[in-house]
Design an enzyme around this catalytic site. Structure first.
Site, mmCIF file in Angstrom:
data_model
loop_
_atom_site.group_PDB
_atom_site.id
_atom_site.type_symbol
_atom_site.label_atom_id
_atom_site.label_comp_id
_atom_site.label_asym_id
_atom_site.label_seq_id
_atom_site.Cartn_x
_atom_site.Cartn_y
_atom_site.Cartn_z
ATOM 1 N N CYS A 2 0.874 -1.303 0.162
ATOM 2 C CA CYS A 2 0.144 0.058 -0.029
ATOM 3 C C CYS A 2 0.932 1.439 -0.079
ATOM 4 O O CYS A 2 1.899 1.120 -0.137
ATOM 5 C CB CYS A 2 -0.853 0.041 1.280
ATOM 6 S SG CYS A 2 -1.872 -1.450 1.469
ATOM 7 N N ASN A 81 1.355 0.139 5.399
ATOM 8 C CA ASN A 81 2.058 -0.562 4.247
ATOM 9 C C ASN A 81 2.902 -1.515 4.579
ATOM 10 O O ASN A 81 3.744 -1.604 5.184
ATOM 11 C CB ASN A 81 2.725 0.449 3.377
ATOM 12 C CG ASN A 81 3.509 -0.113 2.556
ATOM 13 O OD1 ASN A 81 3.250 -0.823 1.796
ATOM 14 N ND2 ASN A 81 4.709 0.533 2.320
#
Length: 614
Positions: A2, A81
């Site tokens: 991400c 992430n």
């Protein structure tokens, strides 16, 4: 994988800054093409772009410790992430402690681990991650990065708070930050492109959270602390036990990293590193009743005719075929034409937010783009040479003895091109020497270790902390520019911790580079692959690519307003081109076009990012 970003401001009401936060978030759309989200409060704003890999229907972000991320009460809110490979075990432990989960995602495990253990939580994680956690109760931001720095996280301290993002472009999208280059940034770009300083973000005022560190941002202070580091201790295992333990740790790392709810593959170059990862992945999938592993390699027209050199010992294709056939993968070779490389240059510059490695970055981008058509996750053999000592400089007595970074021994860097007045300000040789001494001073010592053994430990520390980070950054930024998540089992911190203390005589038995690793996985591979000498990532023999770059450099010489010549001596470049001499390259791999690539890229970057010089 991400993209995360955010903004802390103690003097402003960020609930009115939704448009800016959305703009910061959208710069990371390539990292997370599947979903987007923002969260705004008075002093904290967070943004997230999602690439769905685990729990495709759940795991939306930003995620909070209550039912409504937009609630007005103080909350802990996370943008994350990464992948947590031990999230199943941690979930069980947290459930036993009374935590209730709303999803299967590892994101929620990270949040609840912090609610349970606070800033000690990252010590329990096995994975690749970079995330931001806003504690609304304490009004404190926590920025955390994984052990080896596989996932990036940049931050900038402004007068009344901080900005942060997975990539510099997210920070640059906020009007509080300007793209500027000062003397240190110039030194990083021209003197140390292959050994960047830990934590330096190249742009003036931009920092990178260092591997194994967390940054606490509060009203009164900002503090960076280390949560993980290598520890030197005597190695007591004998040879067979050491080989068995390396195999055991690597196999476990690979099996954990096969976790995915989307298609997964391996990157296979035909070397021992990527072949070992592919073979272990195939075994793990077979045990779990899954199908064959898909694998991918890169190739170029005319690569079979290229003469070997110190970096490339020969074409990959025969070894790829041998490994794929022996392991039984569903293999695809991606052929990269010359014109495609030229077309990819601008995409790569935008992906990396800085001048990079030219055609090697472009070919990697094109490979990853093709892989992404069929897979969302790929396992790579990256980092084996840093962990086990596979690079030529580990085995070159002159490089080992050099009083500098060993990969810089005998090389001229692009700093040789700087204008005299810029050189006087930047002091590239002094800067390199200072950074080298600082790196040596950070080597964890082993009591009683001296001489050659101490020097080998220093080399491994330099490789892991100065050489490896730009390679990981390159792979992350180029892969995520096409929405591909690349995992690196050799960076499992348990394997790195174990290998760190293995003596050189066991790592390179009979002087064989990476002999320990080769012997640990020999039964999985054909002999020609297990014993193949180190061969670096291929650079293309493309003639047209060189011709186009040479023409572009001549155009720059004729342009009195070319910004690169605010830094570089125009006459030095003109003379080198007239005499047919290659310009100094930022890369260590032999490549006559590397210096030209760097010159042209610096100019393109200065223009595209409107970089000011300070």
């Amino acid at each position: 994988m991400c993209g995360v970003t955010g903004w802390i401001d103690w003097d402003a009401d960020l609930r009115t800054q939704g448009r800016t936060v959305s703009a910061m978030t959208e710069t990371l759309a390539c990292r997370g093409p599947d979903a987007a989200g923002t969260w705004l409060s008075r002093h904290a704003a967070l943004g997230h772009r999602r690439l769905s890999v685990i729990d495709l229907d759940g795991g939306a972000q930003p995620t909070a410790d209550g039912p409504s991320p937009g609630a007005d009460r103080p909350q802990s809110v996370l943008v994350y992430n990464g992948e947590l490979y031990n999230h199943v075990e941690l979930r069980r432990e947290l459930e036993a402690r009374g935590h209730a989960f709303r999803s299967r995602s590892d994101t929620e495990v990270v949040l609840r681990a912090h609610l349970e253990w606070g800033a000690e939580a990252p010590r329990r994680f096995n994975g690749i991650f970079a995330y931001a956690l806003w504690d609304g109760h304490r009004e404190e931001l926590l920025l955390v990065r994984d052990h080896l720095g596989i996932k990036p996280l940049y931050w900038h301290a402004h007068a009344t708070g901080v900005l942060f993002g997975s990539e510099p472009k997210a920070v640059l999208a906020n009007p509080r930050f300007r793209a500027e280059l000062d003397a240190e940034g110039i030194a990083e770009l021209f003197a140390l492109p292959a050994a960047p300083t830990a934590g330096h973000g190249l742009f003036r005022g931009l920092r990178e959270v260092r591997p194994g560190h967390l940054v606490r941002v509060g009203r009164s202070a900002t503090r960076e602390t280390r949560y993980w580091e290598l520890v030197s201790r005597p190695h007591t295992d004998d040879g067979p036990t050491t080989r068995h333990r390396v195999r055991e740790l690597l196999a476990d790392a690979v099996e954990r990293q096969l976790m995915s709810d989307v298609p997964l593959c391996t990157l296979l170059s035909g070397g021992v590193d990527s072949s070992a990862i592919t073979a272990l992945a195939a075994l793990a999938r077979e045990r779990s009743g899954q199908g064959k592993v898909s694998s991918f390699s890169v190739d170029f027209p005319g690569s079979a005719d290229r003469a070997p050199d110190d970096w490339r010992t020969g074409a990959d294709a025969p070894f790829v075929a041998a490994a794929a056939g022996h392991i039984g993968t569903l293999h695809t070779s991606v052929l990269i034409p010359d014109d495609d490389l030229l077309d990819a240059r601008q995409a790569v510059l935008r992906a990396r937010d800085r001048p990079g490695w030219g055609e090697m970055d472009a070919s990697l981008h094109l490979l990853f783009r093709e892989v992404r058509r069929r897979s969302t996750v790929a396992l790579s053999g990256e980092a084996a040479d840093e962990v086990f000592g596979g690079y030529p400089y580990f085995h070159d007595p002159a490089a080992v003895a050099a009083d500098t970074f060993p990969w810089l021994h005998g090389r001229t860097t692009p700093a040789a091109l700087l204008r005299p007045e810029v050189r006087a300000e930047v002091r590239p040789e002094e800067y390199t020497a200072e950074q080298y001494r600082a790196s040596l001073a950070g080597t964890p010592a082993l009591a009683g270790e001296t001489g050659a053994d101490r020097r080998v430990r220093e080399l491994f520390h330099l490789a892991l902390t100065r050489w490896l980070p730009p390679l990981l950054e390159r792979v992350d930024r180029v892969s995520m520019s096409v929405g591909l998540e690349v995992r690196v089992p050799f960076c499992d911190h348990r394997l790195v911790e174990y290998a760190w203390n293995v003596p050189w005589a066991l790592k390179a038995p009979e002087g064989r580079p990476k002999g320990l690793l080769r012997d640990a996985v020999r039964d999985l591979l054909p002999a020609q692959v297990a014993d193949r000498p180190k061969s670096g990532y291929p650079s293309t023999p493309a003639v047209r690519y060189t011709e186009v770059l040479t023409a572009r450099a001549r155009e720059l010489l004729a342009d009195p307003a070319a910004p690169v010549f605010d830094l570089v001596d125009r006459d030095v470049v003109r003379t080198a081109l007239a005499e047919g001499r290659p310009l100094p390259s930022p890369r260590t791999a032999p490549n006559p076009v590397g210096g030209l690539d760097h010159l042209v890229q610096v100019d393109e970057w200065l223009r595209a990012y409107r970089v000011g010089l300070r």
